[in-house]
Structures are given as structure tokens and as C-alpha cells.
Design a protein around this motif. Structure first.
Motif, PDB file in Angstrom:
ATOM      1  N   GLY A   5      42.550  51.168  42.354  1.00 47.99           N
ATOM      2  CA  GLY A   5      41.560  50.107  42.225  1.00 47.99           C
ATOM      3  C   GLY A   5      41.388  49.678  40.783  1.00 47.99           C
ATOM      4  O   GLY A   5      41.458  50.509  39.863  1.00 47.99           O
ATOM      5  N   GLU A   7      38.858  47.222  38.140  1.00 50.07           N
ATOM      6  CA  GLU A   7      37.574  46.534  37.985  1.00 50.07           C
ATOM      7  C   GLU A   7      37.522  45.845  36.623  1.00 50.07           C
ATOM      8  O   GLU A   7      37.659  46.493  35.577  1.00 50.07           O
ATOM      9  N   THR A  79      38.876  43.810  41.989  1.00 51.12           N
ATOM     10  CA  THR A  79      37.728  42.935  42.187  1.00 51.12           C
ATOM     11  C   THR A  79      38.202  41.489  42.141  1.00 51.12           C
ATOM     12  O   THR A  79      38.754  41.040  41.135  1.00 51.12           O
ATOM     13  N   VAL A 109      38.861  42.645  46.548  1.00 42.53           N
ATOM     14  CA  VAL A 109      37.589  43.254  46.920  1.00 42.53           C
ATOM     15  C   VAL A 109      36.427  42.436  46.373  1.00 42.53           C
ATOM     16  O   VAL A 109      36.425  42.052  45.202  1.00 42.53           O
ATOM     17  N   HIS A 111      33.129  42.334  44.741  1.00 43.98           N
ATOM     18  CA  HIS A 111      32.451  43.303  43.870  1.00 43.98           C
ATOM     19  C   HIS A 111      31.160  43.824  44.498  1.00 43.98           C
ATOM     20  O   HIS A 111      30.822  45.003  44.357  1.00 43.98           O
ATOM     21  N   ALA A 114      31.974  46.373  47.094  1.00 40.21           N
ATOM     22  CA  ALA A 114      32.328  47.652  46.471  1.00 40.21           C
ATOM     23  C   ALA A 114      31.072  48.471  46.201  1.00 40.21           C
ATOM     24  O   ALA A 114      31.015  49.671  46.479  1.00 40.21           O
ATOM     25  N   THR A 118      29.858  52.142  48.272  1.00 44.78           N
ATOM     26  CA  THR A 118      29.967  53.336  47.431  1.00 44.78           C
ATOM     27  C   THR A 118      29.326  54.553  48.095  1.00 44.78           C
ATOM     28  O   THR A 118      29.829  55.679  47.978  1.00 44.78           O
ATOM     29  N   VAL A 314      35.835  50.182  43.775  1.00 44.51           N
ATOM     30  CA  VAL A 314      36.762  49.120  44.160  1.00 44.51           C
ATOM     31  C   VAL A 314      37.921  49.697  44.966  1.00 44.51           C
ATOM     32  O   VAL A 314      38.321  49.148  45.995  1.00 44.51           O
ATOM     33  N   ALA A 317      36.540  50.602  48.465  1.00 45.84           N
ATOM     34  CA  ALA A 317      36.360  49.414  49.296  1.00 45.84           C
ATOM     35  C   ALA A 317      37.715  48.864  49.746  1.00 45.84           C
ATOM     36  O   ALA A 317      37.877  48.432  50.890  1.00 45.84           O
TER      37      ALA A 317
END
Length: 354
Positions: A5, A7, A79, A109, A111, A114, A118, A314, A317
Motif C-alpha cells: 500500500g 499513501e 490512495t 483506495v 482514503h 482506508a 482500519t 491503505v 483496504a
């Protein structure tokens, strides 16, 4: 299943590797606070350039620390929005290139999703649950029914809670980032000394408003003697702002709980999840803990490091979406605006916040 992931939506450059056992195999995060501090806030162009300069290195370091090669990945997630579009583009294009080179799926994803998911990474929370999402750009209450399935119950009609923290901290000369600085300054302060408003508290609905609290804080500062604030003034005002925000969040969240109580599964304690950067605030967590204790709800608040922007959320997700066969084409376009509930009514200033 193993997912990488990325971000890059604001001022944190991050990469993480997560697997389907909910194990964060490795993660790396580069904060840009020092670069933005002289300007008192995030400068989008500086943020985007920093992502571009450091993301490739962070990806390589993360994969090495996780003991994972690109060929071992089952997907690459990034993201895709909402956020500062320059930074989002950097993350999306990097993820697309890695996915294309390795032949694995690409997942864009949201944001906000995400943050919303979590708690399933940290605590394996089952659907459905109530989410209070609080950060610098977002303040909303959502019923989380499943991956990609959200019903918005309330949102900010002007400023988010995190923005209120940041702006009032700046007024008090506490610097950037304002939220953590305000929390530190509030330690030992008297939250009742200054008469600050609780916007919309007691009103129907679950929407939020914090612009009036910012204005009231400015008026308090203007009414104090000229010159630097004393340590006592600073602590009391910071505690007052923090307490006012907590009171409003508890009131609006309580109303959302009432709306959802009738839908709770028989015999199961309903769950409130608090996520987003402001969820790391200890005063807020304590206030919501009291609310949940009074209502018989379970409170789940991820560790502070997973409340602020990070790549583990991220990756998770992305993994959740990948398990459902939800992938994105390489033609995906990064989005500066991306509401979780597209059918919710529009609100003023709700482009990013909706």
C-alpha cells in the motif's frame, strides 16, 4: 494474500506491506512536518515534490524489511483520493507502474475508506458499525455496512474538527501541526475558564459545525492583555477548545447512536469506531469512552500511529477490496473529491469533507 500500500494524499509519504492474517509485515513513513512548519500549514507543491523524491526509496525499504519481493505481491494499492491532487497523482502513478511491471492488480483506495476499515485490521471488527471519522479535512458520522457500503448520518457544514484544532493552535502561536501541539498545551489547563460555544450541540440531526468555535477563540485572544500569552492563559484556552470539540463530538455521536440503536443485532453490543488523525487525541478518546460506557456500546480506537495517515490502512483496504474481486483499471483517474456515500445530500464546503 500480500498487498503493498502507498499513501501520498497529504504531507505523509508512506509505504506498507500487509497480509490477510492482519499482519503488518513492514511499513515506512516520512513526515514532512519540518518542510511545512515555516508556512504554518501544508503547501501542496512542496508536499507533491517530497512524495516524488522519497516514495521509490520508501517502497524499496518496505519490501526489503518485509522480506517480500515484487513477485510475491498479490496486489498494489494506493490512495486514489480524496486529497491534495499533486500528491495523490504521485502515489497512483507509482502504484500503477508497479502493478503493470509485476502483472498484479491495481487497487485505487478511497482514503476515507482506508480510515474506515482500519479497525478491521487492528481489531477484526465485524460489519456493521458506526464510524466517527475526524481529521483535518473530514468530520462525519457513517454507518459502515460493508466494504464500499456506507450511509452518511452527519457531516460538517463548514470546518472539520481537525481544522479547528490546527487554526486555533496557529492563533495561539503553537505552530504546525496544530492538533498535537494544542493537546500538549492543554495539559493541566482549566477547560471551563473561558466561555466557548458548543456549535449545534442539542440540535436535531448529526451534522457538525466548528467555524463559530474558531471565531470565539479569536475573540478570547483579542480580549486578553497585549503581548505573549502566559503559560496559564495558553493552557486554559487550549483545554477549553479541546473540551468544546469533545463535547460537540460526543453530542452528535450520541444522536447517531440513537438512530442506529433500533437496527442493532439482538444480543450484540453495537460498536463505535473512531478513526482519523484527531482520533489520536486522548481527551476525545476518553470522552467517547464515557459515552460508550453509558450507552452499552463497544468503543474501538486504533493505535494513534494508525489513526494518522499511514500506508498500512491503505494496504489493508486494498486487500479487503481485492478479496471481493474489486480492482481498478490502469486508466483510473486520481480524485481530489471522493465521498464515501455518493447518495448523501450535498453540504456547504463538503467537497473533501462530504
Amino acid at each position: 494474500m500480500i498487498v503493498l500500500g502507498l499513501e501520498t494524499s497529504c504531507d505523509e509519504t508512506a509505504a506498507a506491506v500487509v497480509d490477510e492474517t492482519r499482519h503488518v509485515r513492514a511499513q515506512r513513513l516520512l513526515s514532512q512536518h519540518d518542510a511545512h512548519r515555516p508556512y504554518g500549514g501544508v503547501v501542496p507543491e512542496i508536499a507533491a515534490r517530497a512524495h516524488l523524491d522519497h516514495l521509490d526509496r520508501l517502497v524499496a525499504e518496505t519490501l526489503e524489511a518485509a522480506g517480500v519481493a515484487l513477485a510475491d505481491l498479490d496486489g498494489v494499492a494506493a490512495t486514489g483520493g480524496p486529497g491534495l491532487i499533486g500528491g495523490v497523482i504521485v502515489g497512483v502513478m507509482t502504484a500503477k507502474a508497479l502493478a503493470l511491471a509485476t502483472g498484479v492488480p491495481f487497487v485505487a483506495v478511497n482514503h476515507l475508506e482506508a480510515h474506515a476499515l482500519t479497525a478491521r485490521l487492528t481489531d477484526a471488527v465485524a460489519f456493521p458499525y458506526l464510524l466517527l471519522l475526524v481529521s483535518g479535512g473530514h468530520c462525519q458520522l457513517l454507518e459502515v455496512r460493508g466494504v464500499g457500503a456506507y450511509r452518511r448520518l452527519g457531516t460538517t457544514i463548514d470546518d472539520a474538527a481537525g481544522e479547528c484544532f490546527d487554526k486555533t493552535a496557529k492563533m495561539m502561536g503553537l505552530g504546525h501541526p496544530g492538533g498535537p501541539a494544542l493537546e500538549r498545551a492543554a495539559v493541566g489547563g482549566d477547560p471551563a475558564r473561558f466561555a466557548l460555544p458548543r456549535p449545534l450541540r442539542g440540535r436535531p440531526g448529526c451534522d457538525f459545525s466548528f467555524s463559530g468555535l474558531k471565531t470565539a477563540t479569536r475573540q478570547v485572544l483579542d480580549g486578553l492583555p497585549p503581548g505573549p500569552l502566559s503559560d496559564r492563559d495558553l493552557a486554559d484556552l487550549a483545554a477549553g477548545v479541546q473540551g468544546a470539540v469533545a463535547d460537540v463530538l460526543v453530542d452528535r455521536t450520541g444522536r447517531a447512536m440513537t438512530r442506529l440503536a433500533a437496527d442493532a443485532a439482538a444480543g450484540a453490543a453495537p460498536t463505535l469506531v473512531v478513526a482519523g488523525g484527531v482520533a489520536a487525541n486522548r481527551t476525545l478518546r476518553a470522552a467517547l469512552g464515557g459515552l460508550c460506557a453509558d450507552r452499552g456500546w463497544r468503543l474501538v480506537a486504533p493505535p494513534p500511529a494508525l489513526c494518522t495517515d499511514n500506508a498500512a490502512m491503505v494496504a489493508w483496504a486494498g486487500l479487503e477490496r481485492l478479496r471481493l474481486g474489486l480492482t481498478d483499471p490502469l486508466e483510473f483517474k486520481p480524485r481530489p473529491r471522493w465521498p464515501l456515500d455518493p447518495d448523501a445530500p450535498k453540504r456547504a464546503f463538503a467537497g473533501v469533507k462530504a
